[in-house]
Motif scaffolding. Sequence first.
Motif, PDB file in Angstrom:
ATOM      1  N   LEU A 206      34.189  11.792  21.848  1.00  0.00           N
ATOM      2  CA  LEU A 206      35.388  11.140  22.365  1.00  0.00           C
ATOM      3  C   LEU A 206      35.754  11.658  23.751  1.00  0.00           C
ATOM      4  N   GLY A 207      34.962  12.579  24.247  1.00  0.00           N
ATOM      5  CA  GLY A 207      35.228  13.127  25.572  1.00  0.00           C
ATOM      6  C   GLY A 207      36.203  14.281  25.548  1.00  0.00           C
ATOM      7  N   LEU A 208      36.495  14.802  24.377  1.00  0.00           N
ATOM      8  CA  LEU A 208      37.432  15.905  24.259  1.00  0.00           C
ATOM      9  C   LEU A 208      36.671  17.206  24.059  1.00  0.00           C
ATOM     10  N   LYS A 209      36.700  18.022  25.077  1.00  0.00           N
ATOM     11  CA  LYS A 209      36.092  19.342  24.922  1.00  0.00           C
ATOM     12  C   LYS A 209      37.207  20.359  24.772  1.00  0.00           C
ATOM     13  N   ILE A 210      37.145  21.121  23.693  1.00  0.00           N
ATOM     14  CA  ILE A 210      38.230  22.058  23.463  1.00  0.00           C
ATOM     15  C   ILE A 210      37.797  23.490  23.744  1.00  0.00           C
ATOM     16  N   ALA A 211      36.727  23.898  23.077  1.00  0.00           N
ATOM     17  CA  ALA A 211      36.268  25.267  23.318  1.00  0.00           C
ATOM     18  C   ALA A 211      35.805  25.407  24.760  1.00  0.00           C
ATOM     19  N   PHE A 212      36.093  26.569  25.352  1.00  0.00           N
ATOM     20  CA  PHE A 212      35.684  26.915  26.718  1.00  0.00           C
ATOM     21  C   PHE A 212      36.354  26.039  27.773  1.00  0.00           C
ATOM     22  N   THR A 213      37.544  25.499  27.443  1.00  0.00           N
ATOM     23  CA  THR A 213      38.342  24.773  28.435  1.00  0.00           C
ATOM     24  C   THR A 213      39.782  25.260  28.291  1.00  0.00           C
ATOM     25  N   PRO A 214      40.660  24.912  29.243  1.00  0.00           N
ATOM     26  CA  PRO A 214      42.079  25.278  29.086  1.00  0.00           C
ATOM     27  C   PRO A 214      42.672  24.746  27.785  1.00  0.00           C
ATOM     28  N   LEU A 215      42.153  23.624  27.296  1.00  0.00           N
ATOM     29  CA  LEU A 215      42.637  23.060  26.037  1.00  0.00           C
ATOM     30  C   LEU A 215      42.436  24.048  24.885  1.00  0.00           C
ATOM     31  N   GLY A 216      41.317  24.774  24.957  1.00  0.00           N
ATOM     32  CA  GLY A 216      41.039  25.785  23.936  1.00  0.00           C
ATOM     33  C   GLY A 216      42.093  26.875  23.947  1.00  0.00           C
TER      34      GLY A 216
ATOM     35  N   ASN B 290      36.724  31.619  29.920  1.00  0.00           N
ATOM     36  CA  ASN B 290      37.036  32.579  30.970  1.00  0.00           C
ATOM     37  C   ASN B 290      36.417  32.275  32.323  1.00  0.00           C
ATOM     38  N   MET B 291      36.447  31.019  32.716  1.00  0.00           N
ATOM     39  CA  MET B 291      35.949  30.680  34.040  1.00  0.00           C
ATOM     40  C   MET B 291      37.063  30.907  35.046  1.00  0.00           C
ATOM     41  N   PRO B 292      36.813  31.739  36.062  1.00  0.00           N
ATOM     42  CA  PRO B 292      37.856  32.004  37.062  1.00  0.00           C
ATOM     43  C   PRO B 292      38.374  30.687  37.647  1.00  0.00           C
ATOM     44  N   LEU B 293      39.640  30.651  37.902  1.00  0.00           N
ATOM     45  CA  LEU B 293      40.340  29.498  38.477  1.00  0.00           C
ATOM     46  C   LEU B 293      40.469  28.338  37.497  1.00  0.00           C
ATOM     47  N   LYS B 294      39.823  28.426  36.346  1.00  0.00           N
ATOM     48  CA  LYS B 294      39.855  27.286  35.435  1.00  0.00           C
ATOM     49  C   LYS B 294      40.427  27.664  34.075  1.00  0.00           C
ATOM     50  N   SER B 295      39.749  28.561  33.400  1.00  0.00           N
ATOM     51  CA  SER B 295      40.187  28.878  32.051  1.00  0.00           C
ATOM     52  C   SER B 295      40.312  30.391  31.869  1.00  0.00           C
ATOM     53  N   GLU B 296      40.843  31.033  32.897  1.00  0.00           N
ATOM     54  CA  GLU B 296      41.010  32.477  32.828  1.00  0.00           C
ATOM     55  C   GLU B 296      42.502  32.795  32.703  1.00  0.00           C
ATOM     56  N   ILE B 297      42.859  33.571  31.673  1.00  0.00           N
ATOM     57  CA  ILE B 297      44.273  33.908  31.502  1.00  0.00           C
ATOM     58  C   ILE B 297      44.576  35.225  32.220  1.00  0.00           C
ATOM     59  N   THR B 298      45.825  35.432  32.529  1.00  0.00           N
ATOM     60  CA  THR B 298      46.213  36.630  33.286  1.00  0.00           C
ATOM     61  C   THR B 298      45.833  37.935  32.568  1.00  0.00           C
ATOM     62  N   PRO B 299      46.079  38.048  31.252  1.00  0.00           N
ATOM     63  CA  PRO B 299      45.679  39.304  30.596  1.00  0.00           C
ATOM     64  C   PRO B 299      44.203  39.623  30.801  1.00  0.00           C
ATOM     65  N   LEU B 300      43.357  38.590  30.833  1.00  0.00           N
ATOM     66  CA  LEU B 300      41.932  38.844  31.049  1.00  0.00           C
ATOM     67  C   LEU B 300      41.680  39.327  32.470  1.00  0.00           C
ATOM     68  N   LEU B 301      42.401  38.731  33.409  1.00  0.00           N
ATOM     69  CA  LEU B 301      42.269  39.138  34.805  1.00  0.00           C
ATOM     70  C   LEU B 301      42.643  40.614  34.945  1.00  0.00           C
ATOM     71  N   ILE B 302      43.690  41.013  34.200  1.00  0.00           N
ATOM     72  CA  ILE B 302      44.095  42.421  34.221  1.00  0.00           C
ATOM     73  C   ILE B 302      42.961  43.290  33.688  1.00  0.00           C
ATOM     74  N   MET B 303      42.372  42.850  32.579  1.00  0.00           N
ATOM     75  CA  MET B 303      41.247  43.593  32.007  1.00  0.00           C
ATOM     76  C   MET B 303      40.111  43.736  33.009  1.00  0.00           C
TER      77      MET B 303
END
Lengths: 358, 281
Positions: B136-146, B225-238
């Motif tokens: 259906l064109g819905l990718k959840i894992a490894f995207t911001p939707l995930g 965890n793709m920078p600029l796309k699906s990376e959250i701040t806590p991970l950036l801190i790590m």
Amino acid sequence: MSIQVEHVTKRFGTFTVLNDVSLHVQTGELIALLGPSGCGKTTLLRILAGLERPDEGKILLHGNEVTDRQITDRRVGFVFQHYALFRHMTVAENVSFGLRVLPKAQRPSPDKIQKKVNDLLALVQLQAMADRYPNQLSGGQRQRVALARALAVEPKMLLLDEPFGALDTKVRKELRRWLRRLHDELHITSILVTHDQEEALEAADRVVVMHQGRIEQAGTPEEVYEHPATPFVYRFLGDVNVFHGRIAHDETVHEEMERELPPGADSSGEHEVTFVRPHDLELSPTRTTTAQLEATVRFVIAAGSRVRIELMSKDSSQTIEVELTKERYRELKLRQGDVVFVHPKQQQTFRMPGPSSG
Amino acid sequence: MRPMALVLKQPSVLPGFGLTLGFALFYFSLIVLIPLSGLFIKTSTLTWSQFVHTVTEPRALASYRLTFGASFLGALINGFFGSVVAWVLVRYRFPGRSIVDALVDLPFALPTAVAGITLTAIYSSNGWIGQYLEPLGLKIAFTPLGVLVALTFIGLPFVVRTVQPVLQDLDKEVEEAATTLGASRWQTVRAVIMPELWPALLTGMAMAFARSVGEYGSVIFIAGNMPLKSEITPLLIMTKLEQYDYAGATALGVVMLVASFLLVLMINLLQWWSSSRHTAR
């Protein structure tokens, strides 16, 4: 609007709350459903409002069957014991709620709603409270708001579920008289549920006494008080002295019952119980042809308009309550420990199944 | 009025005010204030321009957007569905109700890594649910939707558990009163039930939001965890910590802390306002 309840039965699980109840209420009448808690009176009221569904039987409002109709179609005003006000709305908002939820086509204009709210608040004497919240009002005021709120939708019948039950004695007395006057002004068919016999007798045109899911007696306050149809009604409406078979056949108390019966029970296994109201007992200082039941004075409570005397019967050690006028009390010069002879001026005898007890 | 402007201690017959106040302050300092001030002290080793540079680089900005945005959306979703779950649990009796009730707490109890791995497995392109969503064109894992899915998962119990007791205490007669006055079910919910529910619902959503902002374990597995796309701040801190850039990590931490604090404060004010609006004034 006339109300007809026909053979309504309601069960909660295995417990039968209402057992084949039938009742007719005339247009404009104020009926009191009276009974102890758990007698089914509130359930009957809720069925009338459409908040519960009967398991059997029919409800007819103005001749039309409404058993399966929605609550909103019934045009009832319901007043709850604990007010059930919307606590996040002001008094005025509470009262106007029923008008504001009307479909757009039927909804009055804001000006008209405002006027109606003012009129209703004037009716319940709370104009000054329009902008207050319910928790800033006293119990009596809250219930008047609840009543105004119920009246706002111009109900064809008004159902009141122990409306004064949570209030103190003085306030409930005032409100009950006020309700009666209000009813005389508005003539809305009303049903008042109460467990307070005084309230029922004072406010209602007709009193319906209920017990264990059945109607025991229906009649004017005078009828049910003066001529109770069953022992239960006798006991429930006011204080009463109960004389069981053994004493009932003691010819000294009831000459008309001088029948040859073994004490306590007759051949059919029934026994007789005689009820006498405290004010229907007469005392005499000496044994006479009528007054032959000997008793000792245990307490005298002289405060109040009438003097209440507690006696102990000599034969059965049973407590007998007597009410005398002040004059009669002074005549008799009664004191604790005196021996007196009791004689009933008026009494009623019921035959009860089973052996003599309680 | 007393002559002293500030009277901390109200006279009370019950003793122990001084002791408990002292202990509470000491404990609060030990557990909360000292570690937090450490964060600020470490950050202050950076110059102002270094600080600004660290916290406003594109990668950081993107991570804020994702973290706060997904947390906020997750809190909204939980606000709605959590209320529905609480409503069903309170109002209806059905077989298995107590099991469902217990399951609600699972996101609390489950190690977040387990939750993350499970969600990833289910929503990846060959997972149970993912394989049907992929066409259906819905990718959840490894995207911001995930990220949103994971944050919704962990936030649910907060809303359910704060709304549930309020619903339980809700007087049924009030609803019946509304019904006898002619209100439809929807009108009753909107005008009678929701005003009672708002404060609890806002609290629950605030808690879900706060938890989501700090969530790490469950997100990193599903986010990709793709920078600029699906990376959250806590991970950036790590990431910064792993590169021994402690000051940079704490700088991001300070931003998170201040933003979270302001948001939670705002929600608390909103909640305080909505609960005090209708009562004594």
